[in-house]
Design a protein around this motif. Structure first.
Motif, PDB file in Angstrom:
ATOM      1  N   LEU A 168      32.490  43.220  34.493  1.00 59.44           N
ATOM      2  CA  LEU A 168      32.571  43.197  33.037  1.00 59.44           C
ATOM      3  C   LEU A 168      31.417  42.441  32.389  1.00 59.44           C
ATOM      4  O   LEU A 168      30.883  42.872  31.358  1.00 59.44           O
ATOM      5  CB  LEU A 168      33.904  42.572  32.609  1.00 59.44           C
ATOM      6  N   LEU A 169      31.047  41.323  32.988  1.00 51.93           N
ATOM      7  CA  LEU A 169      29.967  40.497  32.446  1.00 51.93           C
ATOM      8  C   LEU A 169      29.040  40.078  33.584  1.00 51.93           C
ATOM      9  O   LEU A 169      29.068  38.932  34.041  1.00 51.93           O
ATOM     10  CB  LEU A 169      30.531  39.250  31.747  1.00 51.93           C
ATOM     11  N   PRO A 170      28.222  41.002  34.072  1.00 50.57           N
ATOM     12  CA  PRO A 170      27.341  40.681  35.210  1.00 50.57           C
ATOM     13  C   PRO A 170      26.445  39.480  34.919  1.00 50.57           C
ATOM     14  O   PRO A 170      25.864  39.367  33.842  1.00 50.57           O
ATOM     15  CB  PRO A 170      26.511  41.963  35.372  1.00 50.57           C
ATOM     16  N   GLY A 171      26.388  38.568  35.893  1.00 50.47           N
ATOM     17  CA  GLY A 171      25.522  37.410  35.759  1.00 50.47           C
ATOM     18  C   GLY A 171      26.068  36.292  34.901  1.00 50.47           C
ATOM     19  O   GLY A 171      25.394  35.282  34.691  1.00 50.47           O
ATOM     20  N   THR A 172      27.304  36.425  34.418  1.00 54.89           N
ATOM     21  CA  THR A 172      27.921  35.412  33.555  1.00 54.89           C
ATOM     22  C   THR A 172      28.828  34.522  34.382  1.00 54.89           C
ATOM     23  O   THR A 172      29.604  35.003  35.206  1.00 54.89           O
ATOM     24  CB  THR A 172      28.735  36.075  32.433  1.00 54.89           C
ATOM     25  N   SER A 173      28.729  33.218  34.188  1.00 55.52           N
ATOM     26  CA  SER A 173      29.593  32.292  34.914  1.00 55.52           C
ATOM     27  C   SER A 173      31.022  32.416  34.412  1.00 55.52           C
ATOM     28  O   SER A 173      31.259  32.838  33.263  1.00 55.52           O
ATOM     29  CB  SER A 173      29.118  30.859  34.729  1.00 55.52           C
ATOM     30  N   PRO A 174      32.006  32.058  35.246  1.00 51.97           N
ATOM     31  CA  PRO A 174      33.397  32.104  34.774  1.00 51.97           C
ATOM     32  C   PRO A 174      33.627  31.273  33.523  1.00 51.97           C
ATOM     33  O   PRO A 174      34.366  31.693  32.619  1.00 51.97           O
ATOM     34  CB  PRO A 174      34.184  31.557  35.970  1.00 51.97           C
ATOM     35  N   GLU A 175      32.990  30.108  33.452  1.00 51.90           N
ATOM     36  CA  GLU A 175      33.186  29.240  32.289  1.00 51.90           C
ATOM     37  C   GLU A 175      32.641  29.888  31.012  1.00 51.90           C
ATOM     38  O   GLU A 175      33.282  29.856  29.951  1.00 51.90           O
ATOM     39  CB  GLU A 175      32.510  27.891  32.524  1.00 51.90           C
ATOM     40  N   ASP A 209      41.972  27.643  25.333  1.00 49.02           N
ATOM     41  CA  ASP A 209      41.158  27.276  24.167  1.00 49.02           C
ATOM     42  C   ASP A 209      39.960  26.424  24.564  1.00 49.02           C
ATOM     43  O   ASP A 209      39.546  25.523  23.818  1.00 49.02           O
ATOM     44  CB  ASP A 209      42.011  26.530  23.137  1.00 49.02           C
ATOM     45  N   GLY A 210      39.403  26.666  25.751  1.00 50.36           N
ATOM     46  CA  GLY A 210      38.226  25.930  26.205  1.00 50.36           C
ATOM     47  C   GLY A 210      38.524  24.727  27.079  1.00 50.36           C
ATOM     48  O   GLY A 210      37.595  24.158  27.688  1.00 50.36           O
ATOM     49  N   LEU A 211      39.775  24.288  27.159  1.00 49.40           N
ATOM     50  CA  LEU A 211      40.170  23.231  28.087  1.00 49.40           C
ATOM     51  C   LEU A 211      40.455  23.868  29.436  1.00 49.40           C
ATOM     52  O   LEU A 211      41.262  24.798  29.527  1.00 49.40           O
ATOM     53  CB  LEU A 211      41.405  22.490  27.577  1.00 49.40           C
ATOM     54  N   ARG A 212      39.817  23.391  30.521  1.00 53.82           N
ATOM     55  CA  ARG A 212      39.831  24.119  31.776  1.00 53.82           C
ATOM     56  C   ARG A 212      40.436  23.316  32.919  1.00 53.82           C
ATOM     57  O   ARG A 212      40.376  22.085  32.948  1.00 53.82           O
ATOM     58  CB  ARG A 212      38.417  24.563  32.144  1.00 53.82           C
ATOM     59  N   VAL A 213      40.982  24.066  33.865  1.00 51.11           N
ATOM     60  CA  VAL A 213      41.508  23.475  35.085  1.00 51.11           C
ATOM     61  C   VAL A 213      41.329  24.505  36.201  1.00 51.11           C
ATOM     62  O   VAL A 213      41.415  25.708  35.967  1.00 51.11           O
ATOM     63  CB  VAL A 213      42.999  23.080  34.934  1.00 51.11           C
ATOM     64  N   THR A 214      41.063  24.026  37.408  1.00 50.59           N
ATOM     65  CA  THR A 214      40.993  24.886  38.590  1.00 50.59           C
ATOM     66  C   THR A 214      42.136  24.507  39.523  1.00 50.59           C
ATOM     67  O   THR A 214      42.314  23.335  39.847  1.00 50.59           O
ATOM     68  CB  THR A 214      39.652  24.736  39.318  1.00 50.59           C
ATOM     69  N   VAL A 215      42.910  25.488  39.928  1.00 50.11           N
ATOM     70  CA  VAL A 215      44.019  25.243  40.854  1.00 50.11           C
ATOM     71  C   VAL A 215      43.666  25.852  42.210  1.00 50.11           C
ATOM     72  O   VAL A 215      43.054  26.925  42.271  1.00 50.11           O
ATOM     73  CB  VAL A 215      45.354  25.822  40.333  1.00 50.11           C
ATOM     74  N   ALA A 266      32.189  33.062  30.542  1.00 50.76           N
ATOM     75  CA  ALA A 266      33.023  34.228  30.243  1.00 50.76           C
ATOM     76  C   ALA A 266      34.278  33.812  29.484  1.00 50.76           C
ATOM     77  O   ALA A 266      34.680  34.476  28.516  1.00 50.76           O
ATOM     78  CB  ALA A 266      33.396  34.942  31.534  1.00 50.76           C
ATOM     79  N   CYS A 267      34.886  32.714  29.913  1.00 56.51           N
ATOM     80  CA  CYS A 267      36.074  32.220  29.206  1.00 56.51           C
ATOM     81  C   CYS A 267      35.758  31.944  27.741  1.00 56.51           C
ATOM     82  O   CYS A 267      36.534  32.315  26.843  1.00 56.51           O
ATOM     83  CB  CYS A 267      36.593  30.948  29.879  1.00 56.51           C
ATOM     84  N   ASP A 268      34.620  31.321  27.485  1.00 58.60           N
ATOM     85  CA  ASP A 268      34.261  31.005  26.106  1.00 58.60           C
ATOM     86  C   ASP A 268      34.042  32.263  25.280  1.00 58.60           C
ATOM     87  O   ASP A 268      34.419  32.327  24.093  1.00 58.60           O
ATOM     88  CB  ASP A 268      33.002  30.136  26.082  1.00 58.60           C
ATOM     89  N   LEU A 277      44.510  32.027  26.293  1.00 58.21           N
ATOM     90  CA  LEU A 277      44.570  31.628  27.704  1.00 58.21           C
ATOM     91  C   LEU A 277      43.865  32.675  28.555  1.00 58.21           C
ATOM     92  O   LEU A 277      44.270  33.838  28.598  1.00 58.21           O
ATOM     93  CB  LEU A 277      46.022  31.477  28.156  1.00 58.21           C
ATOM     94  N   VAL A 278      42.792  32.253  29.233  1.00 62.37           N
ATOM     95  CA  VAL A 278      42.066  33.105  30.173  1.00 62.37           C
ATOM     96  C   VAL A 278      42.267  32.538  31.566  1.00 62.37           C
ATOM     97  O   VAL A 278      42.072  31.333  31.792  1.00 62.37           O
ATOM     98  CB  VAL A 278      40.562  33.172  29.853  1.00 62.37           C
ATOM     99  N   VAL A 279      42.653  33.381  32.512  1.00 62.58           N
ATOM    100  CA  VAL A 279      42.815  32.965  33.903  1.00 62.58           C
ATOM    101  C   VAL A 279      42.004  33.914  34.775  1.00 62.58           C
ATOM    102  O   VAL A 279      42.208  35.132  34.739  1.00 62.58           O
ATOM    103  CB  VAL A 279      44.290  32.965  34.350  1.00 62.58           C
ATOM    104  N   ILE A 280      41.079  33.352  35.548  1.00 61.11           N
ATOM    105  CA  ILE A 280      40.247  34.128  36.460  1.00 61.11           C
ATOM    106  C   ILE A 280      40.624  33.728  37.885  1.00 61.11           C
ATOM    107  O   ILE A 280      40.443  32.577  38.282  1.00 61.11           O
ATOM    108  CB  ILE A 280      38.749  33.873  36.222  1.00 61.11           C
ATOM    109  N   THR A 281      41.182  34.658  38.638  1.00 53.39           N
ATOM    110  CA  THR A 281      41.555  34.362  40.021  1.00 53.39           C
ATOM    111  C   THR A 281      40.323  34.472  40.907  1.00 53.39           C
ATOM    112  O   THR A 281      39.503  35.383  40.747  1.00 53.39           O
ATOM    113  CB  THR A 281      42.665  35.295  40.509  1.00 53.39           C
ATOM    114  N   LEU A 282      40.221  33.553  41.864  1.00 55.02           N
ATOM    115  CA  LEU A 282      39.019  33.394  42.684  1.00 55.02           C
ATOM    116  C   LEU A 282      39.298  33.622  44.162  1.00 55.02           C
ATOM    117  O   LEU A 282      38.623  33.062  45.023  1.00 55.02           O
ATOM    118  CB  LEU A 282      38.436  31.983  42.476  1.00 55.02           C
ATOM    119  N   GLY A 283      40.284  34.449  44.467  1.00 55.40           N
ATOM    120  CA  GLY A 283      40.625  34.723  45.855  1.00 55.40           C
ATOM    121  C   GLY A 283      41.112  33.470  46.556  1.00 55.40           C
ATOM    122  O   GLY A 283      41.953  32.730  46.044  1.00 55.40           O
ATOM    123  N   GLY A 284      40.551  33.211  47.724  1.00 55.44           N
ATOM    124  CA  GLY A 284      40.959  32.059  48.511  1.00 55.44           C
ATOM    125  C   GLY A 284      40.584  30.724  47.906  1.00 55.44           C
ATOM    126  O   GLY A 284      41.045  29.672  48.374  1.00 55.44           O
TER     127      GLY A 284
END
Length: 329
Positions: A204-211, A239-245, A213-215, A224-231
């Motif tokens: 969707l956004l080649p070359g764009t970082s996940p962060e 709203d721009g406040l981020r967390v990685t689980v 893209a969220c913005d 709320l944007v959630v990007i799953t990163l596999g393993g």
């Protein structure tokens, strides 16, 4: 249109797909034996939600063929309400899956003129979701004509009454990524929750970082944007406040349906925490972390068994170890 008091359920609108896998034990040099399992991103999400205990309705178009019967049985056996679904004359969608050594699936689709994409205005006008807190959709049903434009119009009406969740689930073999890029700004204006994979992001956004893209998607209207990163787990941005689980450690059999199960776990926890039903007002980053962690657990359990076979509530409970077997339908 009046809503029932304090709805907590989820309505899922989208397609069912027959996932066909090669049965190597029964295939030979002159014969290829396929094992067909019921799948499709939205249907997988509905099954996972219902198994987790969330009241779930699925709005789909089921063919008269053998696959349509299989789809209905799987959803019903998992506790999904099929009120509002349509019996259609068109054929079911078939996807032939090829698994690599890591269990990652690639697909060849047989989907032209399939039942899933033929929604009419009259069919959607009678679709029921007013007792739900959230309407979730996406995948091929939201991009393939003639039904996709009608589904978008339906989302615009539903948004007045409930939370809207979208998973683009980009399928470049069937639809050019440019088509998704064209529609995505409109989807962002409709969606409160956007869940997508790292592979989707790349398309969707080649070359764009996940962060970044969220913005971009926050600016388009998504809270709320959630990007799953596999393993590597998932990145969530509220709203721009981020967390990685992180993703729980698991012996991966295959990844079929993992993203759909994550979405179900996420929506299940947000519903349980009382955050679905509006524009996510009052949602905290702490609760986002809770919901995403649960979604990662549900996805990991799905990866531990063949096919899109999400866990039931007892196996997905935090007190249940990941080493415990996942009950099958």
């Amino acid at each position: 249109m009046a809503r029932l008091q304090s709805p907590c359920g989820v309505t899922v609108l989208g397609e069912c797909v027959a996932d066909a896998f090669t049965d190597t034990a029964r295939s030979g040099s002159n014969e290829l034996v396929l094992r067909a399992l019921p799948g499709g991103g939205p249907a997988n999400t509905a099954v996972a939600l219902a198994r987790l205990g969330t009241p779930t309705r699925f709005l789909g178009r089921f063919s008269h063929d053998a696959f349509g019967t299989l789809f209905r049985a799987r959803l019903s056996d998992s506790g999904v309400d099929l009120t509002g679904s349509v019996t259609a004359s068109e054929p079911s969608t078939l996807a032939v899956a090829d698994l690599d050594e890591a269990g990652q699936a690639t697909y060849t689709f047989y989907a032209d003129s399939a039942a899933d994409w033929q929604w009419t205005e009259d069919e959607l006008a009678t679709a029921q979701w007013t007792d739900s807190a959230c309407l979730h959709t996406g995948s091929l049903a939201l991009i393939r004509q003639p039904g996709s434009s009608r589904i978008e119009d339906h989302l615009a009406k539903a948004r007045e009454y409930l939370t809207v969740s979208i998973d683009p689930n980009v399928r470049p073999l069937l639809v050019p990524p440019s088509a998704y890029r064209e529609r995505l700004p409109h989807w962002c204006a409709l969606a409160d929750i956007l869940r997508l994979s790292e592979d989707d992001l790349t398309l969707l956004l080649p070359g764009t970082s996940p962060e970044d893209a969220c913005d971009i998607w926050h600016a388009g209207g998504v809270r709320l944007v959630v990007i799953t990163l596999g393993g590597r787990g998932a990145l969530a941005s509220l709203d721009g406040l981020r967390v990685t689980v992180p993703a729980p450690a698991v012996d991966v059999v295959d990844t079929v349906g993992a993203g759909d199960s994550f979405t179900a776990g996420l929506l299940h926890r947000l519903a349980a925490l009382g955050h679905l039903g509006g524009r996510l007002d009052g949602l905290s980053l702490e609760d986002v972390t809770d919901a995403c962690s649960f979604g990662a657990r549900v996805a990991a359990l799905t990866c531990s068994v063949p096919g899109a076979n999400p866990p039931w509530a007892d196996a997905a409970a935090p007190e249940a170890g990941l080493e415990q077997p996942v009950p099958h339908a």
